[in-house]
Design an enzyme around this catalytic site. Structure first.
Site, PDB file in Angstrom:
ATOM      1  N   ARG A   1       0.800  -1.231   0.000  1.00 12.90           N
ATOM      2  CA  ARG A   1       0.000   0.000   0.000  1.00 12.90           C
ATOM      3  C   ARG A   1       0.831   1.279   0.000  1.00 12.90           C
ATOM      4  O   ARG A   1       1.881   1.328   0.630  1.00 12.90           O
ATOM      5  CB  ARG A   1      -0.927   0.017   1.211  1.00 12.90           C
ATOM      6  CG  ARG A   1      -2.042  -0.997   1.086  1.00 12.90           C
ATOM      7  CD  ARG A   1      -2.979  -0.968   2.266  1.00 12.90           C
ATOM      8  NE  ARG A   1      -4.092  -1.883   2.032  1.00 12.90           N
ATOM      9  CZ  ARG A   1      -3.998  -3.206   2.144  1.00 12.90           C
ATOM     10  NH1 ARG A   1      -2.873  -3.767   2.516  1.00 12.90           N
ATOM     11  NH2 ARG A   1      -5.037  -3.971   1.884  1.00 12.90           N
TER      12      ARG A   1
ATOM     13  N   HIS B   1      -0.746  -2.396  -4.526  1.00  6.21           N
ATOM     14  CA  HIS B   1      -0.085  -3.197  -5.561  1.00  6.21           C
ATOM     15  C   HIS B   1      -0.042  -2.485  -6.919  1.00  6.21           C
ATOM     16  O   HIS B   1      -0.212  -3.096  -7.966  1.00  6.21           O
ATOM     17  CB  HIS B   1      -0.750  -4.566  -5.700  1.00  6.21           C
ATOM     18  CG  HIS B   1      -0.643  -5.427  -4.469  1.00  6.21           C
ATOM     19  ND1 HIS B   1       0.466  -5.432  -3.670  1.00  6.21           N
ATOM     20  CD2 HIS B   1      -1.507  -6.322  -3.909  1.00  6.21           C
ATOM     21  CE1 HIS B   1       0.284  -6.305  -2.673  1.00  6.21           C
ATOM     22  NE2 HIS B   1      -0.906  -6.845  -2.788  1.00  6.21           N
TER      23      HIS B   1
ATOM     24  N   HIS C   1       3.647 -12.775  -5.363  1.00  6.17           N
ATOM     25  CA  HIS C   1       2.441 -12.917  -4.543  1.00  6.17           C
ATOM     26  C   HIS C   1       1.896 -14.345  -4.580  1.00  6.17           C
ATOM     27  O   HIS C   1       0.689 -14.552  -4.718  1.00  6.17           O
ATOM     28  CB  HIS C   1       1.398 -11.895  -5.014  1.00  6.17           C
ATOM     29  CG  HIS C   1       0.464 -11.420  -3.946  1.00  6.17           C
ATOM     30  ND1 HIS C   1      -0.316 -12.278  -3.197  1.00  6.17           N
ATOM     31  CD2 HIS C   1       0.193 -10.178  -3.486  1.00  6.17           C
ATOM     32  CE1 HIS C   1      -1.042 -11.578  -2.355  1.00  6.17           C
ATOM     33  NE2 HIS C   1      -0.742 -10.290  -2.503  1.00  6.17           N
TER      34      HIS C   1
ATOM     35  N   ASP D   1      -2.109  -9.871   7.998  1.00  6.20           N
ATOM     36  CA  ASP D   1      -1.860  -9.155   6.741  1.00  6.20           C
ATOM     37  C   ASP D   1      -0.898  -8.027   7.129  1.00  6.20           C
ATOM     38  O   ASP D   1      -1.220  -6.848   7.029  1.00  6.20           O
ATOM     39  CB  ASP D   1      -3.174  -8.623   6.162  1.00  6.20           C
ATOM     40  CG  ASP D   1      -3.019  -8.168   4.714  1.00  6.20           C
ATOM     41  OD1 ASP D   1      -1.892  -8.247   4.183  1.00  6.20           O
ATOM     42  OD2 ASP D   1      -4.021  -7.716   4.118  1.00  6.20           O
TER      43      ASP D   1
ATOM     44  N   GLU E   1       5.306 -12.270   1.180  1.00 11.82           N
ATOM     45  CA  GLU E   1       5.656 -11.292   0.147  1.00 11.82           C
ATOM     46  C   GLU E   1       6.870 -10.490   0.605  1.00 11.82           C
ATOM     47  O   GLU E   1       6.756  -9.621   1.466  1.00 11.82           O
ATOM     48  CB  GLU E   1       4.480 -10.338  -0.082  1.00 11.82           C
ATOM     49  CG  GLU E   1       3.191 -11.036  -0.468  1.00 11.82           C
ATOM     50  CD  GLU E   1       1.968 -10.163  -0.182  1.00 11.82           C
ATOM     51  OE1 GLU E   1       1.916  -9.021  -0.665  1.00 11.82           O
ATOM     52  OE2 GLU E   1       1.069 -10.615   0.540  1.00 11.82           O
TER      53      GLU E   1
HETATM   54  C1  GLA Z   1      -1.768  -8.033  -0.026  1.00  6.20           C
HETATM   55  C2  GLA Z   1      -2.612  -7.110   0.767  1.00  6.20           C
HETATM   56  C3  GLA Z   1      -3.905  -7.777   1.061  1.00  6.20           C
HETATM   57  C4  GLA Z   1      -4.565  -8.225  -0.212  1.00  6.20           C
HETATM   58  C5  GLA Z   1      -3.689  -9.115  -0.974  1.00  6.20           C
HETATM   59  C6  GLA Z   1      -4.274  -9.484  -2.316  1.00  6.20           C
HETATM   60  O1  GLA Z   1      -1.290  -9.048   0.756  1.00  6.20           O
HETATM   61  O2  GLA Z   1      -2.003  -6.669   1.929  1.00  6.20           O
HETATM   62  O3  GLA Z   1      -4.739  -6.942   1.752  1.00  6.20           O
HETATM   63  O4  GLA Z   1      -4.840  -7.127  -0.998  1.00  6.20           O
HETATM   64  O5  GLA Z   1      -2.450  -8.488  -1.164  1.00  6.20           O
HETATM   65  O6  GLA Z   1      -5.598  -9.781  -2.300  1.00  6.20           O
END
Ligand code: GLA
Length: 349
Positions: free
Chosen positions: A80, A105, A178, A251, A314
């Site tokens: 982000r 992304h 990813h 996340d 990631e």
């Molecule tokens: C990243 C983001 C998540 C989501 C995934 C894809 O990990 O942090 O919130 O958007 O990508 O769905």
């Protein structure tokens, strides 16, 4: 190496898929749509060949399910960016706000959703290099950027991902892969019982809304984010902890200490299949995403995918680093060559 048609991107560009097999019979499939890993097949402890990443059978389905980024190369800037804005040399650039007020992304049509060109295939090394040209201000980012990704299937059952990028203007660069892993097999359901270890003693907590890190580096000790020893992914995922509630699970970005050199970021193991994943990066952070937003739908070979059926590791710079003075930011000067390596290696236990 087998090269087959993989469908089209709906704009007349044909995607291809390469099948790479090593001497152990381990098999990797990569497609030019989004320079993505489609499958990674490994023999489990009972001799069964298991495909351990989520994906789809053709390009069209990837484009239909854009929001998941299954296996894709994400860029030019992963994760982000707050307020969908960056400033470089005092000039502000507006990006697409595709996740509430944030850029996520790189927007809805980043390199993760484009057909890349095949640059070279090396049969001896079992590697495929793909490249794409991203124009000046494409997705809002300054500079004409040449991007290259090489996938190599090694004889020790690793996929090595090498990134290279160069821009003709000062810009930012932060590429990641990813892939969603499920070490029980891509059709193995909830990953909660798989064990994870992350080489991080701290993480970057999120503000209550919009999933942007506050800038704090918080020790994992005594929190559900403590994966310093192997722990079941699901052990505390539903704890009533504000950070987990904000993101519906994990996340979050974890703080690594590799000093910019390739080192272990995480390990994961599934006891039922005996498949053990070792993940390496040279980046400062890794986002653990536990597939919290995967809705019920059909994946490869008719498999059923749903919430938390895969986990992502990631490798990246910290989320929103370009706007957060507390974090080191991945600015890339004109003409400077960006390189980075990620490795996902499999073993049987
Ligand atoms: C990243 C983001 C998540 C989501 C995934 C894809 O990990 O942090 O919130 O958007 O990508 O769905």
């Amino acid at each position: 190496m087998l090269r087959e048609n993989f469908g089209t991107d709906g704009r007349g560009n044909e995607a291809v898929v390469f099948t790479i097999t090593n001497a152990n019979g381990t098999q990797l499939k990569v497609t030019t749509l989004g320079a993505a890993i489609v499958s990674f097949i490994f023999r489990d402890k009972d001799g069964i060949m298991r495909d351990i990443v989520l994906g789809y059978d053709k390009a069209e389905t990837y484009l239909l399910q854009k929001g998941y980024y299954f296996g894709a190369t994400v860029g030019r800037y992963a994760n982000r960016i707050s307020n969908a804005r960056i400033a470089i040399n005092g000039v502000e650039y507006a990006l697409e706000a595709n996740s509430e007020t944030n850029n996520l992304h790189s927007g809805s049509n980043g390199v993760s959703h484009k057909v890349w060109d095949v640059d070279r295939v090396d049969e001896e090394k079992n590697s495929v290099t793909m490249k794409i040209a991203s124009g000046d201000l494409e997705q809002g980012f300054p500079g004409n950027m040449q991007i290259e990704v090489t996938f190599t299937l090694t004889e020790d059952d690793a996929v090595q991902i090498d990134y290279k990028a160069v821009s003709d203007k000062d810009t930012v660069a932060n590429f990641t892969n990813h892939s969603y892993f499920n070490l029980a097999g891509h059709d193995g359901g909830y990953v909660g019982s798989q064990k994870l270890k992350i080489y991080a003693d701290a993480f970057t907590p999120l503000a209550p809304a919009l999933s942007i890190p506050t800038g704090e580096i918080r020790p994992v000790e005594g929190t559900p984010f403590d994966f310093t020893d192997f722990k079941e992914i699901g052990k505390e995922i539903n704890d009533n902890c504000d950070q987990l509630v904000y993101a519906k699970g994990y996340d979050h970005n974890f703080v690594l200490h590799n000093g910019g050199k390739l080192g272990l970021m995480a390990e994961a193991v599934c006891e039922d299949t005996g498949i053990h994943l070792y993940a390496y990066t040279d980046r400062p952070g890794v986002q653990l995403y536990t597939g919290n937003f995967i809705e019920d739908h059909e994946g490869k070979n008719g498999a059923h995918y749903g919430e938390r059926h895969g986990f992502c590791l990631e490798a990246q710079w910290f989320p929103d680093a370009v706007n957060n003075p507390a974090f080191e930011a991945p600015f890339l000067a004109a003409g400077e060559v960006y390189t980075s390596v990620t490795v996902y290696r499999l073993e049987r236990v």
